[in-house]
Design an enzyme around this catalytic site. Structure first.
Site, PDB file in Angstrom:
ATOM      1  CE1 TYR A  63     -13.731   2.407  -8.368  1.00 12.02           C
ATOM      2  CE2 TYR A  63     -16.061   1.951  -8.723  1.00 12.02           C
ATOM      3  CZ  TYR A  63     -14.912   1.781  -7.974  1.00 12.02           C
ATOM      4  OH  TYR A  63     -14.931   1.004  -6.842  1.00 12.02           O
TER       5      TYR A  63
ATOM      6  CE  LYS B  26     -12.703  -0.907  -8.766  1.00 10.91           C
ATOM      7  NZ  LYS B  26     -11.754  -1.662  -7.927  1.00 10.91           N
TER       8      LYS B  26
ATOM      9  CG  ASP C  79       2.147   3.806  -7.111  1.00  9.18           C
ATOM     10  OD1 ASP C  79       1.163   3.185  -7.583  1.00  9.18           O
ATOM     11  OD2 ASP C  79       2.364   4.998  -7.348  1.00  9.18           O
ATOM     12  CB  VAL C  80      -0.976  -1.237  -7.284  1.00 10.61           C
ATOM     13  CG1 VAL C  80      -1.069  -1.864  -5.907  1.00 10.61           C
ATOM     14  CG2 VAL C  80      -2.009  -0.142  -7.501  1.00 10.61           C
TER      15      VAL C  80
ATOM     16  CG  ASP D  60      -2.175   0.812   1.113  1.00  7.39           C
ATOM     17  OD1 ASP D  60      -2.044   2.031   0.909  1.00  7.39           O
ATOM     18  OD2 ASP D  60      -3.275   0.247   1.194  1.00  7.39           O
TER      19      ASP D  60
ATOM     20  CB  THR E 114     -14.236   1.759   3.079  1.00  9.15           C
ATOM     21  OG1 THR E 114     -14.390   2.407   1.807  1.00  9.15           O
ATOM     22  CG2 THR E 114     -14.766   0.335   3.012  1.00  9.15           C
TER      23      THR E 114
HETATM   24  P1  NAI Z   1     -10.066   2.469   0.930  1.00 16.80           P
HETATM   25  O1  NAI Z   1      -9.814   3.831   0.408  1.00 16.80           O
HETATM   26  O2  NAI Z   1     -10.474   2.280   2.329  1.00 16.80           O
HETATM   27  O3  NAI Z   1      -8.787   1.529   0.647  1.00 16.80           O
HETATM   28  C1  NAI Z   1      -8.095   1.596  -0.565  1.00 16.80           C
HETATM   29  C2  NAI Z   1      -6.623   1.390  -0.268  1.00 16.80           C
HETATM   30  O4  NAI Z   1      -5.929   1.412  -1.530  1.00 16.80           O
HETATM   31  C3  NAI Z   1      -6.013   2.509   0.604  1.00 16.80           C
HETATM   32  O5  NAI Z   1      -5.277   1.951   1.671  1.00 16.80           O
HETATM   33  C4  NAI Z   1      -5.101   3.237  -0.357  1.00 16.80           C
HETATM   34  O6  NAI Z   1      -3.935   3.796   0.263  1.00 16.80           O
HETATM   35  C5  NAI Z   1      -4.735   2.132  -1.337  1.00 16.80           C
HETATM   36  N1  NAI Z   1      -4.246   2.653  -2.595  1.00 16.80           N
HETATM   37  C6  NAI Z   1      -4.776   3.632  -3.373  1.00 16.80           C
HETATM   38  N2  NAI Z   1      -3.986   3.861  -4.426  1.00 16.80           N
HETATM   39  C7  NAI Z   1      -2.945   3.002  -4.335  1.00 16.80           C
HETATM   40  C8  NAI Z   1      -1.793   2.756  -5.128  1.00 16.80           C
HETATM   41  N3  NAI Z   1      -1.542   3.458  -6.248  1.00 16.80           N
HETATM   42  N4  NAI Z   1      -0.937   1.785  -4.744  1.00 16.80           N
HETATM   43  C9  NAI Z   1      -1.164   1.080  -3.602  1.00 16.80           C
HETATM   44  N5  NAI Z   1      -2.220   1.287  -2.811  1.00 16.80           N
HETATM   45  C10 NAI Z   1      -3.104   2.239  -3.179  1.00 16.80           C
HETATM   46  O7  NAI Z   1     -11.165   1.871  -0.069  1.00 16.80           O
HETATM   47  P2  NAI Z   1     -12.030   0.533  -0.022  1.00 16.80           P
HETATM   48  O8  NAI Z   1     -13.437   0.943   0.019  1.00 16.80           O
HETATM   49  O9  NAI Z   1     -11.493  -0.424   0.944  1.00 16.80           O
HETATM   50  O10 NAI Z   1     -11.750   0.006  -1.498  1.00 16.80           O
HETATM   51  C11 NAI Z   1     -11.038  -1.201  -1.739  1.00 16.80           C
HETATM   52  C12 NAI Z   1     -11.405  -1.692  -3.121  1.00 16.80           C
HETATM   53  O11 NAI Z   1     -12.795  -1.985  -3.134  1.00 16.80           O
HETATM   54  C13 NAI Z   1     -11.164  -0.657  -4.228  1.00 16.80           C
HETATM   55  O12 NAI Z   1     -10.627  -1.326  -5.342  1.00 16.80           O
HETATM   56  C14 NAI Z   1     -12.548  -0.137  -4.505  1.00 16.80           C
HETATM   57  O13 NAI Z   1     -12.678   0.326  -5.828  1.00 16.80           O
HETATM   58  C15 NAI Z   1     -13.385  -1.371  -4.247  1.00 16.80           C
HETATM   59  N6  NAI Z   1     -14.779  -1.115  -3.977  1.00 16.80           N
HETATM   60  C16 NAI Z   1     -15.155  -0.400  -2.864  1.00 16.80           C
HETATM   61  C17 NAI Z   1     -16.503  -0.158  -2.634  1.00 16.80           C
HETATM   62  C18 NAI Z   1     -16.999   0.613  -1.460  1.00 16.80           C
HETATM   63  O14 NAI Z   1     -18.204   0.904  -1.405  1.00 16.80           O
HETATM   64  N7  NAI Z   1     -16.154   0.957  -0.482  1.00 16.80           N
HETATM   65  C19 NAI Z   1     -17.528  -0.643  -3.559  1.00 16.80           C
HETATM   66  C20 NAI Z   1     -17.016  -1.402  -4.661  1.00 16.80           C
HETATM   67  C21 NAI Z   1     -15.691  -1.622  -4.849  1.00 16.80           C
END
Ligand code: NAI
Length: 262
Positions: free
Chosen positions: A153, A157, A61-62, A38, A188
């Protein structure tokens, strides 16, 4: 349901927050090990401090394949190998085809799509060494359906979901399974929109059959199941976890027609 992860180790991108962090926590609480990959060092290291024997953090960084390869190497060194990846790193960004800055389009595609591809490319050699393994790509309900003003997005996705199918086809013979998980509205930091737009939140909640937002733990539990032997015949598909949000045609007033139809 309790899943025993003893002897198992995973790469979790985006594991410092939200769904990724809940998944890391589930794995650690059930005797497993994980590398958190992360960009959020503070949150990642705080989680490691809770389970210092079982977790490692690698600032990653992914969008950089070499950084994911380094995260995998760290995990393999620390834990003696890797059994799978949960690719949760991601972000959303609002914008239509004509009003979104080009840089924003590329940023979302880079993180949400290329980041998943790079993580899979980095982990597969490690899974081969173990004789197989599991990949869970966190996609979205937004990859199954469209949203207003969510062009990049939606595209990223949807691509992750179909990419997961080809991943399963190409690597199934190597005993590698791959599944895309498609959450709806999960509470989240990603959905805690600053200056929160109450109307949007109400629309989301109104559209959910179960009448509540999902929690990161709901998605973590599904992910843990998919990583486990209990899911040994599930691959190459997407699984929606949305409390029924995606099951509606958005006609909540239809029952008012009852009695008016002959
Ligand atoms: P979050 O914001 O809590 O966690 C996302 C994490 O990804 C963070 O720790 C952030 O630092 C990390 N991140 C962002 N860019 C990065 C990069 N370039 N390299 C490495 N790490 C990076 O978000 P959440 O909600 O946990 O999202 C997780 C996944 O679930 C995402 O792919 C999101 O699109 C997906 N998702 C979330 C939904 C929601 O309602 N929360 C719904 C549908 C999908």
């Amino acid at each position: 349901m309790q899943i025993d992860f003893s002897g198992k180790a995973y790469l979790v991108t985006g594991g410092a927050s939200g769904i990724g962090a809940a998944t890391v926590r589930y794995i650690a609480e059930h005797a497993g090990q994980a590398v958190i990959a992360d960009i959020n060092t503070e949150a990642g290291e705080a989680l490691v401090a809770e389970f210092p024997e079982q977790l490692r953090f690698h600032h990653t960084d992914v969008t950089e394949l070499t950084q994911l390869e380094a995260a995998c190497a760290l995990g393999a060194d620390a834990f003696g190998g890797l059994d799978g990846a949960v690719n949760s790193a991601g972000l959303g960004s609002l914008g239509t085809t004509t009003d979104m800055p080009l840089e924003e389009w590329h940023k979302v595609i880079n993180i949400d799509l290329h980041g998943v591809f790079y993580a899979c490319r980095a982990i597969i050699p490690h899974l081969r060494q173990r004789g197989g393994g599991n990949i869970v790509n966190i996609a979205s309900l937004s990859g199954v359906r469209g949203d207003h003003g969510f062009a990049a997005y939606n595209a990223a996705k949807a691509a992750v979901i179909n990419y997961t199918r080809t991943l399963a086809l190409d690597h199934g013979p190597e005993n590698i399974r791959a599944v895309a998980v498609c959450p709806g509205f999960i509470e989240t930091p990603l959905t805690a929109i600053p200056g929160s737009i109450d109307a949007v939140r109400k629309d989301w909640l109104d559209a959910i059959a179960l009448g509540r937002a999902g929690q990161p733990e709901d998605v973590a539990l599904l992910t843990a199941f998919l990583l486990s032997p209990a899911a040994s015949y599930i691959t190459g598909t997407e699984i929606v976890i949305d409390g029924g949000m995606g099951s509606s045609n958005n006609q909540p007033n239809l029952p008012k027609l009852f009695g008016t139809m002959g």
